[in-house]
Design a protein around this motif. Structure first.
Motif, PDB file in Angstrom:
ATOM      1  N   LEU A 165       3.820   4.036   1.306  1.00  0.00           N
ATOM      2  CA  LEU A 165       4.302   4.534   2.591  1.00  0.00           C
ATOM      3  C   LEU A 165       3.275   4.235   3.674  1.00  0.00           C
ATOM      4  O   LEU A 165       2.072   4.356   3.444  1.00  0.00           O
ATOM      5  N   ARG A 194     -13.842   3.930   4.976  1.00  0.00           N
ATOM      6  CA  ARG A 194     -14.503   3.363   3.796  1.00  0.00           C
ATOM      7  C   ARG A 194     -14.645   1.847   3.873  1.00  0.00           C
ATOM      8  O   ARG A 194     -14.871   1.179   2.887  1.00  0.00           O
ATOM      9  N   ALA A 209       1.520   3.895  -5.315  1.00  0.00           N
ATOM     10  CA  ALA A 209       2.551   4.783  -4.762  1.00  0.00           C
ATOM     11  C   ALA A 209       3.865   4.069  -4.404  1.00  0.00           C
ATOM     12  O   ALA A 209       4.527   3.499  -5.267  1.00  0.00           O
ATOM     13  N   GLY A 210       4.227   4.069  -3.132  1.00  0.00           N
ATOM     14  CA  GLY A 210       5.481   3.428  -2.717  1.00  0.00           C
ATOM     15  C   GLY A 210       5.545   1.970  -3.136  1.00  0.00           C
ATOM     16  O   GLY A 210       6.631   1.435  -3.404  1.00  0.00           O
ATOM     17  N   LEU A 240       1.364   5.582   6.227  1.00  0.00           N
ATOM     18  CA  LEU A 240       1.042   6.983   6.519  1.00  0.00           C
ATOM     19  C   LEU A 240       1.123   7.287   8.009  1.00  0.00           C
ATOM     20  O   LEU A 240       1.331   8.435   8.396  1.00  0.00           O
ATOM     21  N   ALA A 275       0.815  -1.234   0.000  1.00  0.00           N
ATOM     22  CA  ALA A 275       0.000   0.000   0.000  1.00  0.00           C
ATOM     23  C   ALA A 275       0.838   1.269   0.000  1.00  0.00           C
ATOM     24  O   ALA A 275       0.306   2.361   0.127  1.00  0.00           O
ATOM     25  N   ASN A 334       0.012   7.636  -7.156  1.00  0.00           N
ATOM     26  CA  ASN A 334      -1.175   8.450  -6.915  1.00  0.00           C
ATOM     27  C   ASN A 334      -0.923   9.583  -5.927  1.00  0.00           C
ATOM     28  O   ASN A 334      -1.856  10.137  -5.336  1.00  0.00           O
ATOM     29  N   GLU A 335       0.351   9.952  -5.741  1.00  0.00           N
ATOM     30  CA  GLU A 335       0.712  10.932  -4.711  1.00  0.00           C
ATOM     31  C   GLU A 335      -0.120  12.207  -4.772  1.00  0.00           C
ATOM     32  O   GLU A 335      -0.554  12.738  -3.756  1.00  0.00           O
ATOM     33  N   TYR A 361      -6.847  11.905   4.561  1.00  0.00           N
ATOM     34  CA  TYR A 361      -6.777  10.741   3.662  1.00  0.00           C
ATOM     35  C   TYR A 361      -6.818   9.443   4.480  1.00  0.00           C
ATOM     36  O   TYR A 361      -7.544   8.499   4.149  1.00  0.00           O
TER      37      TYR A 361
HETATM   38  C1  LIG Z   1       7.933  15.628  -0.575  1.00  0.00           C
HETATM   39  C2  LIG Z   1       6.834  14.601  -0.415  1.00  0.00           C
HETATM   40  C3  LIG Z   1       7.311  13.247  -0.810  1.00  0.00           C
HETATM   41  C4  LIG Z   1       6.226  12.251  -0.810  1.00  0.00           C
HETATM   42  C5  LIG Z   1       6.775  10.913  -1.113  1.00  0.00           C
HETATM   43  C6  LIG Z   1       5.789  10.071  -1.719  1.00  0.00           C
HETATM   44  C7  LIG Z   1       6.169   8.647  -1.816  1.00  0.00           C
HETATM   45  C8  LIG Z   1       5.289   7.670  -1.687  1.00  0.00           C
HETATM   46  C9  LIG Z   1       3.879   8.040  -1.341  1.00  0.00           C
HETATM   47  C10 LIG Z   1       3.055   6.947  -0.723  1.00  0.00           C
HETATM   48  O1  LIG Z   1       3.330   5.775  -0.833  1.00  0.00           O
HETATM   49  S1  LIG Z   1       1.730   7.501   0.163  1.00  0.00           S
HETATM   50  C11 LIG Z   1       0.711   6.074   0.397  1.00  0.00           C
HETATM   51  C12 LIG Z   1      -0.170   5.935  -0.775  1.00  0.00           C
HETATM   52  N1  LIG Z   1      -0.991   4.757  -0.631  1.00  0.00           N
HETATM   53  C13 LIG Z   1      -2.265   4.744  -0.929  1.00  0.00           C
HETATM   54  O2  LIG Z   1      -2.851   5.717  -1.338  1.00  0.00           O
HETATM   55  C14 LIG Z   1      -2.984   3.434  -0.691  1.00  0.00           C
HETATM   56  C15 LIG Z   1      -3.999   3.589   0.371  1.00  0.00           C
HETATM   57  N2  LIG Z   1      -4.652   2.315   0.621  1.00  0.00           N
HETATM   58  C16 LIG Z   1      -5.586   1.800  -0.197  1.00  0.00           C
HETATM   59  O3  LIG Z   1      -5.942   2.320  -1.225  1.00  0.00           O
HETATM   60  C17 LIG Z   1      -6.178   0.497   0.241  1.00  0.00           C
HETATM   61  O4  LIG Z   1      -5.920   0.328   1.599  1.00  0.00           O
HETATM   62  C18 LIG Z   1      -5.641  -0.728  -0.533  1.00  0.00           C
HETATM   63  C19 LIG Z   1      -4.128  -0.784  -0.514  1.00  0.00           C
HETATM   64  C20 LIG Z   1      -6.158  -0.684  -1.977  1.00  0.00           C
HETATM   65  C21 LIG Z   1      -6.196  -2.004   0.157  1.00  0.00           C
HETATM   66  O5  LIG Z   1      -7.592  -1.941   0.245  1.00  0.00           O
HETATM   67  P1  LIG Z   1      -8.359  -2.880   1.278  1.00  0.00           P
HETATM   68  O6  LIG Z   1      -9.799  -2.628   1.092  1.00  0.00           O
HETATM   69  O7  LIG Z   1      -7.854  -4.290   1.153  1.00  0.00           O
HETATM   70  O8  LIG Z   1      -7.863  -2.402   2.721  1.00  0.00           O
HETATM   71  P2  LIG Z   1      -8.360  -1.122   3.540  1.00  0.00           P
HETATM   72  O9  LIG Z   1      -9.618  -1.502   4.296  1.00  0.00           O
HETATM   73  O10 LIG Z   1      -8.439   0.068   2.673  1.00  0.00           O
HETATM   74  O11 LIG Z   1      -7.165  -0.906   4.577  1.00  0.00           O
HETATM   75  C22 LIG Z   1      -6.943  -1.780   5.670  1.00  0.00           C
HETATM   76  C23 LIG Z   1      -6.263  -1.005   6.785  1.00  0.00           C
HETATM   77  O12 LIG Z   1      -4.998  -0.544   6.325  1.00  0.00           O
HETATM   78  C24 LIG Z   1      -4.908   0.886   6.486  1.00  0.00           C
HETATM   79  N3  LIG Z   1      -4.087   1.445   5.411  1.00  0.00           N
HETATM   80  C25 LIG Z   1      -4.245   1.317   4.100  1.00  0.00           C
HETATM   81  N4  LIG Z   1      -3.269   1.921   3.429  1.00  0.00           N
HETATM   82  C26 LIG Z   1      -2.449   2.459   4.351  1.00  0.00           C
HETATM   83  C27 LIG Z   1      -1.235   3.202   4.275  1.00  0.00           C
HETATM   84  N5  LIG Z   1      -0.648   3.533   3.102  1.00  0.00           N
HETATM   85  N6  LIG Z   1      -0.641   3.586   5.417  1.00  0.00           N
HETATM   86  C28 LIG Z   1      -1.197   3.266   6.620  1.00  0.00           C
HETATM   87  N7  LIG Z   1      -2.348   2.543   6.749  1.00  0.00           N
HETATM   88  C29 LIG Z   1      -2.968   2.156   5.630  1.00  0.00           C
HETATM   89  C30 LIG Z   1      -6.360   1.348   6.399  1.00  0.00           C
HETATM   90  O13 LIG Z   1      -6.496   2.602   6.984  1.00  0.00           O
HETATM   91  C31 LIG Z   1      -7.077   0.262   7.164  1.00  0.00           C
HETATM   92  O14 LIG Z   1      -6.806   0.496   8.538  1.00  0.00           O
HETATM   93  P3  LIG Z   1      -7.892   0.141   9.676  1.00  0.00           P
HETATM   94  O15 LIG Z   1      -9.139   0.886   9.323  1.00  0.00           O
HETATM   95  O16 LIG Z   1      -8.061  -1.348   9.589  1.00  0.00           O
HETATM   96  O17 LIG Z   1      -7.269   0.629  10.938  1.00  0.00           O
END
Ligand SMILES: CCCCCC/C=C\CC(=O)SCCNC(=O)CCNC(=O)[C@H](O)C(C)(C)COP(=O)(O)OP(=O)(O)OC[C@H]1O[C@@H](n2cnc3c(N)ncnc32)[C@H](O)[C@@H]1OP(=O)(O)O
Length: 303
Positions: free
Chosen positions: A109, A301, A153-154, A111, A107, A178-179, A294
């Motif tokens: 970074l 959701r 993303a990451g 967050l 998923a 998708n940053e 976010y």
């Molecule tokens: C100068 C600035 C530099 C910036 C550098 C940028 C570099 C990298 C940027 C990034 O990587 S930012 C992260 C971007 N990631 C996303 O947008 C993904 C977000 N997540 C999702 O879309 C979905 O979770 C998923 C991966 C498609 C999976 O979907 P699913 O339905 O299976 O699971 P969820 O119910 O959505 O999530 C479960 C649980 O995990 C938590 N979570 C999801 N993603 C993250 C994350 N990236 N970091 C921390 N936690 C995450 C989500 O909140 C749920 O938590 P709980 O509700 O169970 O507590």
């Protein structure tokens, strides 16, 4: 001469290991399912499972940081250490990187590592992210990403640092950077990695729009090399691996280095400035608010 400079470059990329292994259990070894000799023993850590096959010289490295393989500091650290261990073991020539978590490759970074944290923590975290990218991007091993889940993303950056990508054909498994949709900006080295893979124009569009591509589009734009039914991801990754391993290591490694050196060098030259830039950006009140919003949206959701 070329070999010597390649080696020097690789050495420069091997930056300091961290002493930050909070809660990790590195170096554990256990028999793989099915037993067997040394070649069948798996090792790894709490969040990275390594299944080595000494006979083929290929190891399968599985990310297992449930629920979504978010790149926590611990996961980043354990990935670097597991990769280093395989690089230093001359038995291994290739690694298949995949996920042990259902439906998600990675998923991106974590967050929670950059929301409400102090600047020192954000800096430590970002250095770990840089390190993982440098290690994977410059790895002397053949790295094949077997992408068996969502890859934003990451997660996408890890996949793009590999030499080859096989994606499972599931419309939910989207891949891309998708940053911008989170209100943040991909740093230059993520952008460069994107451009090196899909070209300038496609990157310009995809980065600004924060596009997450479903499998067929990811294949069309060149983000992945193969899209196959989900149950064939692993076997296809192994076939791809065989194709890459058919090339003599020294020739392939020096060619890889030639193709990637300038991009990696750019970060190596500006690593501290890149860290400062990241920290001052993510610690801004306005950015903290959008990241919190976010994260909250993700948490709500459910279902
Ligand atoms: C100068 C600035 C530099 C910036 C550098 C940028 C570099 C990298 C940027 C990034 O990587 S930012 C992260 C971007 N990631 C996303 O947008 C993904 C977000 N997540 C999702 O879309 C979905 O979770 C998923 C991966 C498609 C999976 O979907 P699913 O339905 O299976 O699971 P969820 O119910 O959505 O999530 C479960 C649980 O995990 C938590 N979570 C999801 N993603 C993250 C994350 N990236 N970091 C921390 N936690 C995450 C989500 O909140 C749920 O938590 P709980 O509700 O169970 O507590």
């Amino acid at each position: 001469m070329a070999l010597a400079s390649g080696v020097r470059f690789a050495e420069r990329a091997l930056l300091r290991p961290w002493a930050l292994l909070r809660g990790t259990t590195l170096g554990r070894t256990e028999p793989a399912a099915g037993g067997g000799g040394d070649g069948a023993r798996r090792f790894g850590s709490q969040r990275v499972l390594v299944e080595p096959d000494a006979a083929s010289g290929v190891a399968v490295m599985k990310l297992r940081n449930p629920p979504v393989n978010a790149l926590s500091l611990e996961l980043l650290t354990e990935l670097v250490i597991s990769l280093e261990k395989l690089e230093n073991d001359k038995t291994f020539r290739g690694v298949i990187l995949t996920s042990d978590c259902p439906r998600v490759f990675c998923a991106g970074l974590d967050l929670t590592e950059i929301c409400g944290r102090n600047p020192a923590h954000c800096a430590e975290y970002w250095k770990a992210m840089q390190e993982l990218w440098l290690r994977t991007y410059l790895s002397s091993l053949v790295l094949v990403a077997a992408i068996n889940g969502a890859c934003p993303a990451g997660g996408c950056i890890i996949a793009l640092s590999c030499d080859c990508r096989v994606l499972a054909d599931n419309p939910k498994y989207r891949i891309g950077l998708n940053e911008t949709l989170l209100g943040i900006i991909a740093p230059f080295w993520l952008k460069d990695t994107y451009v090196n893979t899909i070209g300038h124009r496609a990157s310009e569009q995809a980065l600004q729009l924060g596009s997450l591509f479903p499998p067929a589009e990811a294949l069309q734009v060149g983000l992945v090399d193969q899209v196959v039914p989900e149950d064939q991801v692993q076997s296809t990754a192994l076939s791809e691996m065989a194709r890459w391993l058919a090339v003599p290591d020294h020739a392939r490694q020096l060619t890889k280095n030639m193709m990637r050196k300038a991009t990696a060098d750019r970060l190596l030259r500006q690593r501290d400035a890149d860290t400062q830039n990241f920290v001052s950006f993510v610690c801004r009140d306005s950015i903290q608010k959008s990241l919190q919003a976010y994260l909250e949206k993700l948490r709500q959701r459910k279902g």
